[in-house]
Design a protein around this motif. Structure first.
Motif, PDB file in Angstrom:
ATOM      1  N   MET A   2       1.901  -4.568 -10.014  1.00 17.00           N
ATOM      2  CA  MET A   2       2.179  -3.599  -8.946  1.00 17.00           C
ATOM      3  C   MET A   2       1.243  -2.406  -9.090  1.00 17.00           C
ATOM      4  N   ASN A   3       0.705  -1.898  -7.939  1.00 22.25           N
ATOM      5  CA  ASN A   3       0.080  -0.564  -7.949  1.00 22.25           C
ATOM      6  C   ASN A   3       0.687   0.308  -6.856  1.00 22.25           C
ATOM      7  N   ASP A   4      -0.064   0.820  -5.919  1.00 23.80           N
ATOM      8  CA  ASP A   4       0.405   1.902  -5.030  1.00 23.80           C
ATOM      9  C   ASP A   4       1.754   1.661  -4.353  1.00 23.80           C
ATOM     10  N   PRO A   5       2.541   2.748  -4.199  1.00 23.53           N
ATOM     11  CA  PRO A   5       3.663   2.700  -3.266  1.00 23.53           C
ATOM     12  C   PRO A   5       3.121   2.701  -1.834  1.00 23.53           C
ATOM     13  N   TYR A  57       5.110  -1.914  -1.656  1.00 19.58           N
ATOM     14  CA  TYR A  57       4.132  -1.601  -2.700  1.00 19.58           C
ATOM     15  C   TYR A  57       3.085  -2.691  -2.829  1.00 19.58           C
ATOM     16  N   GLN A  58       1.944  -2.290  -3.356  1.00 17.91           N
ATOM     17  CA  GLN A  58       0.846  -3.210  -3.647  1.00 17.91           C
ATOM     18  C   GLN A  58       1.276  -4.147  -4.773  1.00 17.91           C
ATOM     19  N   HIS A  59       1.233  -5.426  -4.489  1.00 16.71           N
ATOM     20  CA  HIS A  59       1.846  -6.380  -5.418  1.00 16.71           C
ATOM     21  C   HIS A  59       1.040  -7.666  -5.438  1.00 16.71           C
ATOM     22  N   VAL A  65      -1.942  -9.132 -12.914  1.00 20.30           N
ATOM     23  CA  VAL A  65      -3.166  -8.339 -12.762  1.00 20.30           C
ATOM     24  C   VAL A  65      -3.442  -8.154 -11.278  1.00 20.30           C
ATOM     25  N   MET A  66      -4.303  -7.191 -10.948  1.00 20.55           N
ATOM     26  CA  MET A  66      -4.706  -6.941  -9.563  1.00 20.55           C
ATOM     27  C   MET A  66      -5.238  -8.219  -8.932  1.00 20.55           C
ATOM     28  N   GLY A  67      -4.836  -8.520  -7.710  1.00 21.47           N
ATOM     29  CA  GLY A  67      -5.343  -9.681  -6.992  1.00 21.47           C
ATOM     30  C   GLY A  67      -4.306 -10.191  -6.001  1.00 21.47           C
ATOM     31  N   ILE A  76      -3.492  -7.519   1.822  1.00 16.75           N
ATOM     32  CA  ILE A  76      -2.738  -6.440   2.471  1.00 16.75           C
ATOM     33  C   ILE A  76      -2.809  -5.208   1.578  1.00 16.75           C
ATOM     34  N   TYR A  77      -3.811  -4.369   1.813  1.00 19.30           N
ATOM     35  CA  TYR A  77      -3.950  -3.160   1.016  1.00 19.30           C
ATOM     36  C   TYR A  77      -3.038  -2.051   1.541  1.00 19.30           C
ATOM     37  N   SER A  78      -3.182  -0.868   0.963  1.00 17.17           N
ATOM     38  CA  SER A  78      -2.197   0.197   1.180  1.00 17.17           C
ATOM     39  C   SER A  78      -2.074   0.652   2.625  1.00 17.17           C
ATOM     40  N   GLY A  79      -0.912   1.209   2.925  1.00 24.43           N
ATOM     41  CA  GLY A  79      -0.627   1.694   4.261  1.00 24.43           C
ATOM     42  C   GLY A  79       0.736   2.341   4.300  1.00 24.43           C
ATOM     43  N   PHE A  84     -12.826   1.076   4.494  1.00 24.35           N
ATOM     44  CA  PHE A  84     -12.033   1.921   5.394  1.00 24.35           C
ATOM     45  C   PHE A  84     -10.564   1.539   5.215  1.00 24.35           C
ATOM     46  N   ARG A  85      -9.766   2.424   4.583  1.00 27.30           N
ATOM     47  CA  ARG A  85      -8.432   1.946   4.218  1.00 27.30           C
ATOM     48  C   ARG A  85      -7.405   3.058   4.050  1.00 27.30           C
ATOM     49  N   ASP A  86      -6.203   2.604   3.758  1.00 30.64           N
ATOM     50  CA  ASP A  86      -5.073   3.448   3.334  1.00 30.64           C
ATOM     51  C   ASP A  86      -4.534   4.368   4.427  1.00 30.64           C
ATOM     52  N   PRO A  87      -4.182   3.811   5.614  1.00 31.92           N
ATOM     53  CA  PRO A  87      -3.637   4.664   6.670  1.00 31.92           C
ATOM     54  C   PRO A  87      -2.312   5.306   6.269  1.00 31.92           C
ATOM     55  N   TRP A 135     -12.598   8.104  -2.632  1.00 35.21           N
ATOM     56  CA  TRP A 135     -11.431   8.821  -2.110  1.00 35.21           C
ATOM     57  C   TRP A 135     -10.471   7.773  -1.568  1.00 35.21           C
ATOM     58  N   GLU A 136      -9.198   7.887  -1.955  1.00 34.33           N
ATOM     59  CA  GLU A 136      -8.219   6.899  -1.530  1.00 34.33           C
ATOM     60  C   GLU A 136      -6.912   7.582  -1.119  1.00 34.33           C
ATOM     61  N   VAL A 137      -6.099   6.858  -0.383  1.00 32.86           N
ATOM     62  CA  VAL A 137      -4.719   7.251  -0.041  1.00 32.86           C
ATOM     63  C   VAL A 137      -4.596   8.731   0.389  1.00 32.86           C
ATOM     64  N   PRO A 138      -5.208   9.102   1.515  1.00 35.61           N
ATOM     65  CA  PRO A 138      -5.124  10.501   1.961  1.00 35.61           C
ATOM     66  C   PRO A 138      -3.791  10.767   2.657  1.00 35.61           C
ATOM     67  N   ASN A 144      -0.507   9.237 -12.547  1.00 36.31           N
ATOM     68  CA  ASN A 144       0.200   9.529 -11.299  1.00 36.31           C
ATOM     69  C   ASN A 144      -0.805   9.464 -10.164  1.00 36.31           C
ATOM     70  N   TYR A 145      -0.841   8.324  -9.477  1.00 32.19           N
ATOM     71  CA  TYR A 145      -1.908   8.059  -8.506  1.00 32.19           C
ATOM     72  C   TYR A 145      -1.312   7.563  -7.193  1.00 32.19           C
ATOM     73  N   ALA A 146      -2.107   7.690  -6.153  1.00 38.37           N
ATOM     74  CA  ALA A 146      -1.725   7.147  -4.829  1.00 38.37           C
ATOM     75  C   ALA A 146      -0.377   7.708  -4.377  1.00 38.37           C
ATOM     76  N   ASN A 168      -3.150   4.084 -13.971  1.00 39.72           N
ATOM     77  CA  ASN A 168      -4.519   4.572 -13.910  1.00 39.72           C
ATOM     78  C   ASN A 168      -5.429   3.352 -13.835  1.00 39.72           C
ATOM     79  N   TRP A 169      -6.356   3.373 -12.862  1.00 42.66           N
ATOM     80  CA  TRP A 169      -7.200   2.186 -12.681  1.00 42.66           C
ATOM     81  C   TRP A 169      -8.011   1.851 -13.929  1.00 42.66           C
ATOM     82  N   ASN A 170      -8.207   2.812 -14.834  1.00 47.58           N
ATOM     83  CA  ASN A 170      -9.032   2.508 -16.012  1.00 47.58           C
ATOM     84  C   ASN A 170      -8.402   1.520 -16.980  1.00 47.58           C
TER      85      ASN A 170
HETATM   86  C1  FRU Z   1      -5.471   2.910  -4.511  1.00 51.18           C
HETATM   87  C2  FRU Z   1      -6.028   1.634  -3.892  1.00 51.18           C
HETATM   88  C3  FRU Z   1      -6.157   1.767  -2.395  1.00 51.18           C
HETATM   89  C4  FRU Z   1      -6.106   0.354  -1.933  1.00 51.18           C
HETATM   90  C5  FRU Z   1      -5.153  -0.270  -2.926  1.00 51.18           C
HETATM   91  C6  FRU Z   1      -5.494  -1.677  -3.324  1.00 51.18           C
HETATM   92  O1  FRU Z   1      -4.948   2.698  -5.774  1.00 51.18           O
HETATM   93  O2  FRU Z   1      -7.279   1.331  -4.494  1.00 51.18           O
HETATM   94  O3  FRU Z   1      -7.316   2.437  -1.963  1.00 51.18           O
HETATM   95  O4  FRU Z   1      -5.654   0.227  -0.626  1.00 51.18           O
HETATM   96  O5  FRU Z   1      -5.156   0.552  -4.081  1.00 51.18           O
HETATM   97  O6  FRU Z   1      -4.463  -2.244  -4.059  1.00 51.18           O
END
Ligand code: FRU
Length: 501
Positions: free
Chosen positions: A20-23, A37-39, A45-47, A77-80, A152-155, A207-210, A279-281, A299-301
């Protein structure tokens, strides 16, 4: 691999299994909080990024629901965000049953069968049963840049009352631009402006998730101020990813940062939602009476390699957001964790003054009803520094070899978290060191709240003006709490410890 139950959070959301990553699109509807959430439903792992789904009545205890939006070979299906279209402006529901809409990022494969990620665009999915089932809109995507962009992402959405329209913010990540659009039906979007102030930019930064949001100003009933919250990766203060914000003004077209030092490229001059690494996104719930945020505690690192099994990733505690006017009349965002409910046990002490070279230890008897390891600890205190360095250690082993140290250095006016001896280290040596937040003394003291779950430490200092979030992987026996100071001059006042489950 054996399940790491000792790190399974009690009051923070984590999926049962996998990554899991972003809410995404947290929303309160009919008394139920929904979290998407991103799952990755198939690997830790991410994917194969899809939208997971969970529900809660108190923002602390969550029920995992079936996948809301699965990835396909053509589209991840990335963030939104999610919005309740209560007037059926989109026409995708009915007046009797208005739809929930998800505005999400489509990550298309450029060619069928091709493995490379291609164009990113904003798409819509519809739910007519309060989020249980989702259908993709037939004419997706609804918003594509011209020429098409691969980043172009993260509406996110914000209602602009004065104009009677919705404002969508999204990023062109590599260009470090927030793009603003408007609509009244969620399907047709008109470009408003680009937000890319000068200042802190580096060539590799994304820059992400504005998030454009209107926050209430404390103590001034009915007044609001505008903020733009931006997640940056890399570029966080501790390295890797981090989240900063601008306070400013939005006139319906353009967001203009107010007093912010946009002329400087020194990240320490910026305002950060969090001075820790995890604490991200950060996004806000829709549908709540006042703004409530939630972030990804990662943290993406290194988050792809943390040692939890069979899940990987957890959310931060949700927090109430407001704007606090400072003496120089600038504003800071205050973050106050949501209520943790009724404590199982409480310990209070009016004053604790450990002598130099000795540690005060929270008595075991204070929580003998509860199995220490199996409850969330919430500590609140006022530290009178006495010119000293005060040390609070949480998740510590009895012998003192392991523990997470929280220090206040009054000479430097710094709050420091040291997780180098927390237990199993985060899998990146650059991140096991000390993390620092500037924190000024108020009348010779600082106020601290520290919430410790099974694999996290969240610190809210100065009543939530300074936040630090750290994931930790302690041994199950690391349940001690100690207080001390270097020279024996610090005094801990109004100490309150509460246990929650
Ligand atoms: C932020 C992010 C977003 C993207 C998503 C992918 O952590 O990189 O920019 O939409 O995660 O999972």
């Amino acid at each position: 691999l054996q399940e790491t139950r000792q790190w399974r959070p009690l009051l923070h959301y984590a999926p049962a299994r996998n990554w899991m990553n972003d809410p995404n699109g947290p929303i309160l509807i009919d008394g139920v909080y929904h979290l998407f959430y991103q799952h990755n439903p198939v690997e830790p792992v991410m994917g194969y990024i899809s939208w997971g789904h969970a529900t809660s009545r108190d923002l602390l205890h969550w029920q995992e629901e079936p996948i809301a939006l699965p990835s396909t070979p053509q589209e991840q299906i990335y963030s939104g965000t999610v919005i309740y279209d209560r007037d059926n402006r989109s026409g995708l529901g009915t007046d009797e049953n208005p739809p929930l809409l998800a505005l999400y990022t489509s990550v298309f494969r450029d060619m069928p069968g091709e493995q490379e990620d291609g164009t990113q665009a904003v798409s819509v999915a519809v739910s007519l049963d309060r989020g249980a089932h989702w259908t993709r809109y037939a004419h997706n995507p609804v918003l594509t840049l011209n020429p098409a962009s691969r980043n172009f992402r993260d509406p996110a959405l914000c209602w602009y009352e004065e104009g009677g329209y919705w404002v969508l913010t999204a990023v062109e990540a590599e260009q470090q631009i927030v793009k603003l659009f408007r609509s009244t039906d969620f399907l047709n979007w008109e470009f408003l402006s680009d937000f890319r102030p000068p200042g802190y930019h580096t060539p590799e930064m994304l820059w992400e998730v504005p998030v454009l949001a209107r926050l209430p100003i404390e103590g001034e009933a009915g007044s609001f101020g505008w903020v733009m919250i931006v997640s940056v990766n890399p570029g966080g203060l501790t390295g890797g990813s981090g989240t900063f914000y601008y306070v400013g003004d939005f006139d319906g077209t353009t967001f203009t940062p107010a007093e912010h030092p946009t002329a400087t490229d020194d990240p320490w001059q910026y305002r950060w939602m969090d001075y820790g690494p995890d604490n991200y996104a950060i996004v806000c719930f829709a549908g709540t009476p006042t703004p409530v945020s939630i972030g990804w505690m990662g943290n993406w690192n290194y988050s792809n390699h943390t040692p939890t099994v069979p899940w990987r990733g957890q959310m931060t505690l949700p927090a109430h957001l407001s704007l606090a006017r400072q003496k120089d009349s600038t504003f800071l965002i205050r973050q106050k964790p949501v209520s943790l409910g009724d404590p199982e046990e409480v310990f209070v002490a009016a004053e604790i003054r450990p002598e130099a070279g000795t540690l005060w230890r929270l008595p075991d008897s204070a929580a003998d009803c509860a199995d220490f390891a199996d409850a969330v600890l919430d500590l609140q205190m006022l530290i009178e520094s006495g010119g000293d360095v005060a040390v609070l250690t949480v998740a510590a082993t009895e012998d003192g070899r392991f523990g997470t140290e929280i220090l206040y250095d009054s000479a430097r006016q710094e709050l420091i978290v040291d997780r180098s001896r927390s237990g199993v280290p985060v899998p990146d040596a650059a991140f096991t060191t000390r993390h620092i937040a500037p924190l000024s003394l108020q009348d010779g003291a600082v106020r601290l709240r520290v919430i410790v779950d099974r694999s996290s430490v969240e610190i809210f200092a100065a009543d939530g003006l300074v936040r630090m979030t750290e994931v930790i992987f302690p041994s199950p026996h690391a349940t001690s709490v100690t207080l001390g100071s270097y020279a024996g001059n610090a005094c801990f006042r109004s100490v309150k410890v509460r246990w929650f489950r």
